[in-house]
Scaffold this motif. Structure first.
Motif, PDB file in Angstrom:
ATOM      1  N   ASP A 252       0.864  -1.195   0.000  1.00 44.84           N
ATOM      2  CA  ASP A 252       0.000   0.000   0.000  1.00 44.84           C
ATOM      3  C   ASP A 252       0.888   1.227   0.000  1.00 44.84           C
ATOM      4  O   ASP A 252       1.023   1.902   1.015  1.00 44.84           O
ATOM      5  CB  ASP A 252      -0.870   0.009   1.279  1.00 44.84           C
ATOM      6  N   TYR A 253       1.474   1.528  -1.157  1.00 45.57           N
ATOM      7  CA  TYR A 253       2.538   2.516  -1.194  1.00 45.57           C
ATOM      8  C   TYR A 253       2.084   3.924  -0.811  1.00 45.57           C
ATOM      9  O   TYR A 253       2.843   4.688  -0.207  1.00 45.57           O
ATOM     10  CB  TYR A 253       3.217   2.535  -2.568  1.00 45.57           C
ATOM     11  N   SER A 254       0.847   4.255  -1.126  1.00 46.69           N
ATOM     12  CA  SER A 254       0.365   5.601  -0.836  1.00 46.69           C
ATOM     13  C   SER A 254       0.265   5.799   0.677  1.00 46.69           C
ATOM     14  O   SER A 254       0.740   6.799   1.228  1.00 46.69           O
ATOM     15  CB  SER A 254      -0.991   5.782  -1.516  1.00 46.69           C
TER      16      SER A 254
ATOM     17  N   LEU B  80       3.835   5.918   2.206  1.00 43.50           N
ATOM     18  CA  LEU B  80       4.503   7.205   2.034  1.00 43.50           C
ATOM     19  C   LEU B  80       3.945   8.225   3.016  1.00 43.50           C
ATOM     20  O   LEU B  80       4.703   8.943   3.677  1.00 43.50           O
ATOM     21  CB  LEU B  80       4.296   7.733   0.612  1.00 43.50           C
ATOM     22  N   ASN B  81       2.622   8.260   3.121  1.00 45.51           N
ATOM     23  CA  ASN B  81       2.009   9.239   4.014  1.00 45.51           C
ATOM     24  C   ASN B  81       2.372   8.980   5.471  1.00 45.51           C
ATOM     25  O   ASN B  81       2.724   9.908   6.203  1.00 45.51           O
ATOM     26  CB  ASN B  81       0.485   9.237   3.837  1.00 45.51           C
TER      27      ASN B  81
ATOM     28  N   MET C 286       5.995   9.911   6.051  1.00 42.96           N
ATOM     29  CA  MET C 286       6.166  11.360   6.080  1.00 42.96           C
ATOM     30  C   MET C 286       5.680  11.914   7.417  1.00 42.96           C
ATOM     31  O   MET C 286       6.335  12.761   8.023  1.00 42.96           O
ATOM     32  CB  MET C 286       5.368  11.985   4.922  1.00 42.96           C
ATOM     33  N   LYS C 287       4.538  11.405   7.909  1.00 38.08           N
ATOM     34  CA  LYS C 287       4.007  11.879   9.187  1.00 38.08           C
ATOM     35  C   LYS C 287       4.975  11.547  10.306  1.00 38.08           C
ATOM     36  O   LYS C 287       5.215  12.358  11.194  1.00 38.08           O
ATOM     37  CB  LYS C 287       2.642  11.234   9.479  1.00 38.08           C
TER      38      LYS C 287
ATOM     39  N   ARG D 227       7.871  13.928  10.199  1.00 31.93           N
ATOM     40  CA  ARG D 227       7.513  15.257  10.736  1.00 31.93           C
ATOM     41  C   ARG D 227       7.456  15.204  12.253  1.00 31.93           C
ATOM     42  O   ARG D 227       7.919  16.123  12.931  1.00 31.93           O
ATOM     43  CB  ARG D 227       6.140  15.682  10.209  1.00 31.93           C
TER      44      ARG D 227
ATOM     45  N   GLN E 179      15.776  10.000  -1.214  1.00 29.10           N
ATOM     46  CA  GLN E 179      15.057  10.581  -0.075  1.00 29.10           C
ATOM     47  C   GLN E 179      13.868   9.744   0.381  1.00 29.10           C
ATOM     48  O   GLN E 179      13.664   9.552   1.569  1.00 29.10           O
ATOM     49  CB  GLN E 179      14.560  11.993  -0.384  1.00 29.10           C
ATOM     50  N   PHE E 180      13.079   9.247  -0.573  1.00 25.84           N
ATOM     51  CA  PHE E 180      11.932   8.433  -0.161  1.00 25.84           C
ATOM     52  C   PHE E 180      12.405   7.124   0.462  1.00 25.84           C
ATOM     53  O   PHE E 180      11.831   6.631   1.429  1.00 25.84           O
ATOM     54  CB  PHE E 180      11.001   8.143  -1.341  1.00 25.84           C
TER      55      PHE E 180
ATOM     56  N   MET F 238      13.364   7.821   4.008  1.00 25.59           N
ATOM     57  CA  MET F 238      12.183   8.135   4.821  1.00 25.59           C
ATOM     58  C   MET F 238      11.408   6.859   5.168  1.00 25.59           C
ATOM     59  O   MET F 238      10.999   6.655   6.314  1.00 25.59           O
ATOM     60  CB  MET F 238      11.290   9.084   4.017  1.00 25.59           C
TER      61      MET F 238
ATOM     62  N   ILE G 165       7.611   4.512  -7.745  1.00 24.51           N
ATOM     63  CA  ILE G 165       7.374   4.675  -6.314  1.00 24.51           C
ATOM     64  C   ILE G 165       6.412   3.623  -5.754  1.00 24.51           C
ATOM     65  O   ILE G 165       6.408   3.340  -4.555  1.00 24.51           O
ATOM     66  CB  ILE G 165       6.864   6.096  -6.010  1.00 24.51           C
TER      67      ILE G 165
ATOM     68  N   LEU H  50      10.015  16.787  -2.258  1.00 24.81           N
ATOM     69  CA  LEU H  50       9.657  15.433  -1.845  1.00 24.81           C
ATOM     70  C   LEU H  50       8.143  15.326  -1.658  1.00 24.81           C
ATOM     71  O   LEU H  50       7.496  14.404  -2.150  1.00 24.81           O
ATOM     72  CB  LEU H  50      10.347  15.131  -0.516  1.00 24.81           C
TER      73      LEU H  50
ATOM     74  N   GLN I 163       4.963  13.184  -3.491  1.00 30.06           N
ATOM     75  CA  GLN I 163       3.981  12.452  -2.707  1.00 30.06           C
ATOM     76  C   GLN I 163       2.563  12.895  -3.053  1.00 30.06           C
ATOM     77  O   GLN I 163       1.653  12.077  -3.172  1.00 30.06           O
ATOM     78  CB  GLN I 163       4.244  12.759  -1.243  1.00 30.06           C
TER      79      GLN I 163
ATOM     80  N   LYS J 295      -3.288   8.049  -7.513  1.00 29.02           N
ATOM     81  CA  LYS J 295      -3.913   6.832  -6.988  1.00 29.02           C
ATOM     82  C   LYS J 295      -5.379   7.089  -6.666  1.00 29.02           C
ATOM     83  O   LYS J 295      -6.252   6.319  -7.045  1.00 29.02           O
ATOM     84  CB  LYS J 295      -3.174   6.377  -5.736  1.00 29.02           C
TER      85      LYS J 295
END
Lengths: 595, 81
Positions: free
Chosen positions: A6-8, A11-12, A15-16, A19, A46-47, A50, A215, B37, B41, B48
């Motif tokens: 579940d790449y989306s 990533l989210n 990223m969270k 942060r 970078q990804f 992360m 990605i 970045l 995203q 998607k």
């Protein structure tokens, strides 16, 4: 699996997490160490960094990650003054790209010329690995080259030694052949092939942001590095827990009878179950332990193994066989206890989603494989979990299964003796404590990274660390071998002693759980005292660093005659220190013959 | 048709800010965390969620949220036909 595909979401969430860290930087919690990882790549990383940080955090591994610049492999490795070396990474991840390879064979070029070009390119990596070894104590995770799906020679790419495809394949092969011991090749070419090169390569994102791959695969790609990092820290799984009905054979044995189950070659279904059994046997042959956990009467559950000729797995392949009417959570716990391994080293395979959910809910540290409904998909489902990715396989791994079975023989022997001492004497144990030599380094390091319970300080070392200590006169590395009249256990205990002013400090002392309660620790303690005396030291200093898993050795030092030392007030980890005064000429008794 | 509200949901998710408001002229200068970045995203999540694919040329020329929405909807409309 979902957390990688579940790449989306991945990533989210990554990223969270990043942060969150920026706002509240984490200091290591409850004594767990922070692993320093450097990532160097020819494309945008970078990804990758992360997601790596986040996935390791999910596995309770805190990290400090050095992110190299774009195209930063050579510039970091070959500059001794670079912040990369100052960072002192323990793990170095190298991510090259096929466009790094500039000089390729020309059309019709001959074998000699091509060999020279292969040599010339791979030599740059020999130098990279050498430089890293010279300046750091680290383990390298080296990605190989993903061969792009553009074939300028068309079908002749696979038929001409001068093709680009052939050239890249040879380079990848040389990597495998020439890697030093502290370099592990991560097969990205294999991963890209498995997902499909046409999907893997995203030329748009390459031109826009220099991404090495689509990605969509960021989770799967990073996972290739997460599993070896965990393995290096001893977090591996060792045992496959198998259901029987509709998992190892088609049908329910209590209804169909032991000859009525589907496991023969005359049907597609039978062939599929046989293929699954063969795959499981292949895993067992390289050290994975098999256990059975079935809701059945034991006699009925065992019948197919004993009487059905089409069964590939035999009873002697199974180290722990549990068949009863208790719930599977209780039984899985029993299996872990009987085999003396952590519940978190188990992999649970069962066709019944209700049983699977039960284990997921009550034993979350067990890896549960979500088998598909179609038996033909069983092998691949287990394979894709990458449940048994170890960093090495040693001969001790191969004899592990039979050793657990021999335990049954020993248990029977014990019942026939009145006193435990008599039983131990009757085992006719011989033990050997020796200074570590190169040929045992592999197993020594494996035990250091795998042992959690009989482990006084849970210090992890890689091969490079151990080789360094072997060359240092202030260290003495000992390995212990044990045999009894039934089994040769091989190397079962590791000790690292350090000469510190006027004490002999026990930096590392651990033992395999298979040889507990044999007084091996008394024999080893005697040898530690001997080494301290050889160094002309009066004291032996031992330290106990409590962890979630090593409660069993809390009283080891007092039981061996050490005196507890007072602790300083600032001691968040609860470390305990113990001193042995050799002037008191301590002695230890054990029923092991020293060879 | 994808509305500004729907696109705003994506932004709120990515930037983890339930009160974020975007409009036609919003671009990376206006939101602090919007770096290259996060930009990737954003595009990946939009692709998607709305089932579309940006081309290289489109991505390279996006100036602001308004243009983003235009490009997204040009792809949704054409697939209805």
């Amino acid at each position: 699996m979902d957390k990688y595909t579940d790449y989306s979401e991945l990533l989210n969430d990554s990223m969270k997490y990043a942060r969150k860290l920026k706002k509240n930087p984490v200091t290591s919690k409850d004594g767990s160490e922070t692993v320093r990882i450097a990532v160097l790549g020819s494309y945008s990383i970078q990804f990758f960094v992360m997601v790596l940080r986040y996935l390791l955090y999910l596995e309770d591994v805190q990290t400090d990650i050095y992110e190299g610049e774009y195209n930063g492999i050579n510039m970091n490795v070959f500059d001794q003054d670079s912040p990369f070396y100052q960072f002192r990474p323990e793990i170095v991840i190298i991510l090259p790209y096929h466009s790094d390879i500039v000089i390729k064979p020309s059309l019709f070029e001959g074998e000699n010329e091509i060999q020279k070009k292969v040599e010339s390119f791979v030599a740059t990596y020999d130098q990279i690995w050498e430089k890293l070894n010279a300046h750091l104590t680290c383990h390298v995770l080296q990605a190989n080259f993903v061969i792009p799906p553009i074939k300028k020679l068309g079908c002749l790419e696979s038929n001409s030694i001068y093709s680009d495809t052939h050239f890249l394949k040879r380079i990848n092969l040389e990597f495998e052949k020439r890697r030093p011991e502290n370099v592990t090749i991560i097969d990205m070419e294999e991963l890209a092939s498995n997902v499909g090169k046409y999907q893997w390569f995203n030329y748009s994102s390459y031109f826009l942001s220099k991404s090495g791959f689509d990605i969509k695969f960021i989770g799967l790609a990073v996972r290739e590095f997460v599993t070896p990092i965990l393995a290096l820290r001893g977090k591996i799984r060792k045992c496959l827990v198998l259901d029987l009905d509709n998992t190892l054979w088609g049908g329910v044995v209590s209804e169909e009878g032991c000859q009525g189950i589907t496991i023969d070659q005359n049907s597609a279904e039978g062939e599929a179950y046989r293929a699954f059994q063969q795959y499981i046997l292949d895993l067992k042959s390289r050290g994975v332990i098999l256990a059975v956990c079935s809701k059945n009467e034991e006699k009925i559950a065992k019948e197919p193994f004993e009487k059905n000729e089409n069964m590939l797995i035999k009873l002697s392949d199974v180290s722990c066989f549990i068949a009863n009417w208790d719930d599977k959570v209780t039984n899985v716990n029993r299996i872990a206890e009987k085999l003396n391994i952590g519940v978190d080293s188990l992999v649970f395979v069962d066709d019944n989603p209700v049983e699977r959910q039960l284990i997921k809910d009550f034993l979350p540290s067990v890896l549960v494989v979500d088998l598909p409904i179609d038996v033909a998909g069983y092998c691949l489902a287990l394979e894709r979990e990458k449940a048994f990715d170890w960093i090495q396989i040693t001969p001790e791994d191969l004899s592990r299964s039979s050793s657990y079975r021999e335990n049954v023989l020993r248990d029977k022997l014990r019942l026939s003796f009145d006193s435990y001492e008599e039983y131990l004497k009757n085992l006719e144990m011989t033990g050997k404590v020796s200074v570590l030599t190169k040929e045992y380094v592999g197993r020594f390091v494996q035990l250091i990274n795998k042992s959690n319970q009989f482990n006084l300080r849970t210090k992890r070392y890689c091969e490079a660390d151990v080789m360094n200590m072997m060359g240092n006169d202030d260290y003495c590395l000992l390995y212990v071998q044990l045999k009894d009249k039934y089994t040769d256990y091989g190397l079962i205990s590791c000790v690292i002693l350090k000469k510190q002013e006027d004490v002999c400090f026990i930096d590392t002392w651990l033992m395999s759980c298979r040889v507990l309660k044999r007084d091996v620790e008394k024999m080893v303690c005697g040898k530690i005292a001997e080494q301290a005396a050889r160094w002309g030291l009066k004291y032996v200093l031992g330290e106990y660093v409590p962890s979630k898993k090593n409660g069993m050795v809390k009283e080891l030092f007092p039981n061996l005659g050490f005196e507890k030392m007072p602790v300083s007030e600032e001691n968040p980890q609860g470390i305990e220190r113990y001193l042995l005064n050799l002037d008191s000429k301590p002695e230890w008794n054990y029923s092991i013959k020293l060879s | 048709m994808i509305t500004m509200e729907a696109l705003q949901e994506v932004f709120r998710d990515i930037f983890d800010d339930e009160e974020l408001i975007i409009h036609e002229e919003t671009n990376s200068d206006d939101i602090e965390d919007w770096d290259s970045l996060v930009h990737i995203q954003l595009l990946v999540t939009i692709e998607k969620r709305f089932g579309i694919k940006f081309t290289t040329q489109e991505v390279a020329h996006l100036q602001n949220v308004g243009e983003m929405l235009q490009v997204i909807n040009s792809k949704i409309v054409s697939s209805d036909v």
